[in-house]
Scaffold this motif. Structure first.
Motif, PDB file in Angstrom:
ATOM      1  N   UNK A 121       5.521  -2.829 -11.338  1.00  0.00           N
ATOM      2  CA  UNK A 121       6.304  -3.390 -10.239  1.00  0.00           C
ATOM      3  C   UNK A 121       6.112  -4.898 -10.036  1.00  0.00           C
ATOM      4  N   UNK A 138       0.843  -1.200   0.000  1.00  0.00           N
ATOM      5  CA  UNK A 138       0.000   0.000   0.000  1.00  0.00           C
ATOM      6  C   UNK A 138       0.876   1.247   0.000  1.00  0.00           C
ATOM      7  N   UNK A 139       0.470   2.217  -0.797  1.00  0.00           N
ATOM      8  CA  UNK A 139       1.273   3.431  -0.907  1.00  0.00           C
ATOM      9  C   UNK A 139       1.015   4.370   0.274  1.00  0.00           C
ATOM     10  N   UNK A 182      -0.690  -3.934  -3.729  1.00  0.00           N
ATOM     11  CA  UNK A 182      -0.986  -3.559  -2.361  1.00  0.00           C
ATOM     12  C   UNK A 182      -1.584  -4.718  -1.564  1.00  0.00           C
ATOM     13  N   UNK A 183      -1.201  -4.787  -0.302  1.00  0.00           N
ATOM     14  CA  UNK A 183      -1.719  -5.856   0.565  1.00  0.00           C
ATOM     15  C   UNK A 183      -3.225  -5.722   0.775  1.00  0.00           C
ATOM     16  N   UNK A 184      -3.715  -4.469   0.746  1.00  0.00           N
ATOM     17  CA  UNK A 184      -5.157  -4.288   1.001  1.00  0.00           C
ATOM     18  C   UNK A 184      -6.009  -4.941  -0.090  1.00  0.00           C
ATOM     19  N   UNK A 211       5.651  10.065  -9.836  1.00  0.00           N
ATOM     20  CA  UNK A 211       5.961   8.777  -9.208  1.00  0.00           C
ATOM     21  C   UNK A 211       6.721   7.923 -10.203  1.00  0.00           C
ATOM     22  N   UNK A 231       6.067   8.994 -13.978  1.00  0.00           N
ATOM     23  CA  UNK A 231       4.711   9.311 -14.434  1.00  0.00           C
ATOM     24  C   UNK A 231       4.187  10.504 -13.637  1.00  0.00           C
ATOM     25  N   UNK A 269      -7.190   7.697  -0.657  1.00  0.00           N
ATOM     26  CA  UNK A 269      -7.036   8.400  -1.939  1.00  0.00           C
ATOM     27  C   UNK A 269      -7.661   7.628  -3.088  1.00  0.00           C
ATOM     28  N   UNK A 270      -8.033   8.356  -4.112  1.00  0.00           N
ATOM     29  CA  UNK A 270      -8.443   7.712  -5.360  1.00  0.00           C
ATOM     30  C   UNK A 270      -7.569   8.227  -6.486  1.00  0.00           C
ATOM     31  N   UNK A 271      -7.086   7.276  -7.275  1.00  0.00           N
ATOM     32  CA  UNK A 271      -6.246   7.634  -8.414  1.00  0.00           C
ATOM     33  C   UNK A 271      -7.096   8.316  -9.479  1.00  0.00           C
ATOM     34  N   UNK A 293      -2.852   4.990   1.303  1.00  0.00           N
ATOM     35  CA  UNK A 293      -3.507   5.000  -0.016  1.00  0.00           C
ATOM     36  C   UNK A 293      -5.023   4.826   0.091  1.00  0.00           C
ATOM     37  N   UNK A 294      -5.478   4.184   1.177  1.00  0.00           N
ATOM     38  CA  UNK A 294      -6.911   3.932   1.320  1.00  0.00           C
ATOM     39  C   UNK A 294      -7.727   5.225   1.309  1.00  0.00           C
ATOM     40  N   UNK A 336       1.488   0.854 -12.772  1.00  0.00           N
ATOM     41  CA  UNK A 336       2.710   0.338 -12.174  1.00  0.00           C
ATOM     42  C   UNK A 336       3.252  -0.827 -12.983  1.00  0.00           C
ATOM     43  N   UNK A 358       7.389   2.282  -7.651  1.00  0.00           N
ATOM     44  CA  UNK A 358       6.184   2.858  -7.042  1.00  0.00           C
ATOM     45  C   UNK A 358       6.499   3.985  -6.055  1.00  0.00           C
ATOM     46  N   UNK A 414      -4.240  12.557  -8.168  1.00  0.00           N
ATOM     47  CA  UNK A 414      -4.830  11.815  -7.064  1.00  0.00           C
ATOM     48  C   UNK A 414      -5.902  12.695  -6.446  1.00  0.00           C
ATOM     49  N   UNK A 470      -3.908  10.265 -15.632  1.00  0.00           N
ATOM     50  CA  UNK A 470      -2.752  11.091 -15.966  1.00  0.00           C
ATOM     51  C   UNK A 470      -3.002  12.568 -15.661  1.00  0.00           C
ATOM     52  N   UNK A 522      -5.075   0.548  -8.200  1.00  0.00           N
ATOM     53  CA  UNK A 522      -5.728   1.630  -8.923  1.00  0.00           C
ATOM     54  C   UNK A 522      -4.748   2.464  -9.752  1.00  0.00           C
ATOM     55  N   UNK A 523      -3.451   2.319  -9.505  1.00  0.00           N
ATOM     56  CA  UNK A 523      -2.480   3.198 -10.155  1.00  0.00           C
ATOM     57  C   UNK A 523      -1.622   2.442 -11.171  1.00  0.00           C
TER      58      UNK A 523
END
Lengths: 119, 417
Positions: B306, A1-2, B310-312, A72, A54, A18-20, A15-16, B304, A77, A58, A23, B301-302
């Motif tokens: 990689x 998780x970011x 994500x673990x979630x 990012x 990139x 946030x919503x992506x 990250x929970x 990547x 990541x 967000x 671009x 959602x992003x």
């Protein structure tokens, strides 16, 4: 998780919250009805999808609710930086391989540009 | 190529298994090929095989950055089905399913295709209406798919919790009996062996670094980590890295690459008879022949590259699995991994010509490419050989994002598929 730094809340949150938002720095044409199908395709569908640096949007949807931009690396990541909506695309060409092309499209009054100053 | 059979097994058993030959050769690249396929996954290797078998084009190389099937071919949950909503999707996935049915015999390689049934659970009125629409569309198109009541679903999968007090109550299910699973590595290996036998060069550990173009803009070859290799045609089938490869020829695609995760449990005795998918709560589960539960999670959602995630995302899926099948609550998960999927805006694949002459692309299979492997490979070979799409793939062209003729499986499935 970011872990994402919100430039409005000025703190790192999970990250929970946030919503992506896809671009960043894509200018919506101001003359949408006049553009050709090719131009619409380019604006609406085609993306660089870079392996490396990139610029993306967000939204801190479970926080302040505001849109912001971030740079990012899509391999590690890791975030390079995040910055408020409406601020110009930062020049990170020195920090990373010069894979990014300069923004040459005509920039109109974007949603981001106006939102940056919104209160 | 020495044929595999029960007699071969018996013969080798008698002499200490010393007579098995390498499944495919590892030649040095030639100076030039008629066709270079970038990407040694199932789609690319399969396309090389069908080029040789059906179109007589054997001066072909498949170039792979890593090892065969080490990308998404070896990273998926091996689900096979064809119960899609739109004609274009049904055409290609049903074509694929029919090829799956005879693939082991065709390749003389056991890909362990197991038509054990794919059940999609419905949890609410919207699911029910949507799935019944799929069932009707499929049956009108000649594809098997049927609607089950909760009790019928439980009869098919006894471990399903259909009680009214369940966290995710089940009000029915759609079942495609011909759907199922296959052994993913065997698909890549089987195609590689059969293609190599017909003269195709399979070149591993060879990364494409650039695409060279002639004065008229047409593709004339690729720069690789093993040097320059000329090609009359270049066909790209590199899953998550399609955007990266195509950008070398200045072609921009409507793709974004995101990680998709899967995981497997410790092996158990046979307990789970089919594949169960729940789109609403996002969980896919089946049991491999080795006994592991194979579980598919969602995408991050992003963007990547990689190959993790994500673990979630997997926590969310396991939450759902534990609610649907309470008996799995104490099962240990052994391995988890991610693959990079290339997703289109309408969640349908792209297979077609590009604006660059002699450059073809097979991309956008997103989170559902494994099931399409034989069909996609077969039609991609046709495209490469003839220069224009097969009629079954004629809707999947790149220009649909200009014309607006999208195939909106994203809206139809409302989930990564």
């Amino acid at each position: 998780m970011l872990l994402i730094y919100c430039p409005y809340c000025e703190e790192e949150r999970s990250e929970l919250e946030f919503r992506h938002g896809g671009d960043a720095h894509i200018a919506r044409p101001t003359n949408m009805a006049d553009i050709t199908d090719e131009e619409f395709q380019d604006f609406f569908f085609l993306r660089d999808n870079p392996k490396g640096l990139i610029f993306e949007r967000w939204r801190h949807i479970h926080g302040c609710g505001r849109f912001f931009n971030a740079a990012r690396d899509t391999v590690s990541d890791k975030f390079v930086m995040s910055y408020k909506a409406g601020e110009p695309k930062p020049d990170l060409s020195g920090a990373t391989p010069a894979t990014e092309k300069p923004l040459t499209e005509k920039v109109g009054e974007t949603h981001e540009a106006t939102e940056g100053t919104a209160k | 190529m020495r044929k595999y059979s029960v007699f071969a097994v018996a013969r080798e058993a008698m002499r200490g298994h010393k007579g098995w030959e390498a499944q495919w050769t590892s030649p040095e690249p030639r100076k030039e090929y008629d066709v270079i396929i970038v990407g040694g996954g199932g789609h690319g290797l399969g396309a090389a095989y069908y080029l040789a078998k059906e179109h007589g084009i054997t001066n072909v190389a498949v170039i792979e950055k890593g090892w065969l099937g080490g990308g998404n071919t070896g990273r998926n949950t091996t689900i096979i089905r064809s119960n899609y909503l739109y004609d274009e999707s049904m055409d290609i996935y049903e074509h694929s399913l029919k090829l799956w049915e005879g693939l082991s015999q065709d390749l003389n390689y056991n890909v362990m295709y197991s038509p054990r049934g794919v059940m999609m659970l419905s949890h609410n009125v919207h699911d029910k209406q949507s799935f019944q629409r799929h069932v009707h569309a499929n049956r009108l198109y000649g594809i098997d798919n049927e609607w089950l009541t909760p009790q019928q679903a439980k009869d098919f999968v006894p471990v399903l919790d259909i009680s009214a007090s369940a966290r995710y109550p089940i009000n029915g299910a759609a079942l495609q009996r011909r759907g199922g699973t296959a052994r993913h590595d065997a698909v890549a290996w089987g195609y590689a062996r059969a293609a190599s036998d017909r003269g195709v060069h399979v070149i591993q550990n060879c990364e494409v670094k650039g695409i060279r173009r002639g004065p008229d803009g047409a593709v004339i070859g690729v720069e690789t980590s093993k040097g320059y290799i000329g090609a009359k045609k270049v066909a790209v089938s590199a899953s998550g890295h399609n955007s990266v490869i195509l950008s070398m020829a200045d072609v921009k695609l409507p793709l974004h690459s995101v990680p998709l995760q899967a995981l497997v449990s410790e092996p158990m005795k046979p307990i789970f008879p089919c594949v169960v998918m729940s789109n609403s709560v996002h969980a896919y589960i089946s049991q491999s022949d080795k006994g592991e539960l194979v579980i598919g999670a969602g995408t991050d959602q992003y963007n990547s590259y990689s190959q993790t995630g994500g673990l979630q995302i997997i926590t969310h899926t396991l939450d759902a699995i534990c609610e649907l099948f309470p008996m799995f609550r104490r099962v240990k998960m052994m391995r988890q991994w991610g693959g990079i999927t290339d997703n289109t805006p309408d969640r349908s694949a792209i297979q077609g010509v590009t604006p660059v002459k002699n450059l073809f692309v097979n991309c956008g299979w997103g989170t559902g490419g494994f099931k399409a492997t034989p069909g996609s490979a077969h039609l991609f070979a046709h495209l490469i050989a003839k220069g224009e799409p097969h009629k079954l793939a004629s809707g999947l062209t790149l220009d649909r994002f200009r014309t607006g003729r999208l195939i909106d499986e994203a809206a139809a499935a409302a989930v990564a598929h």
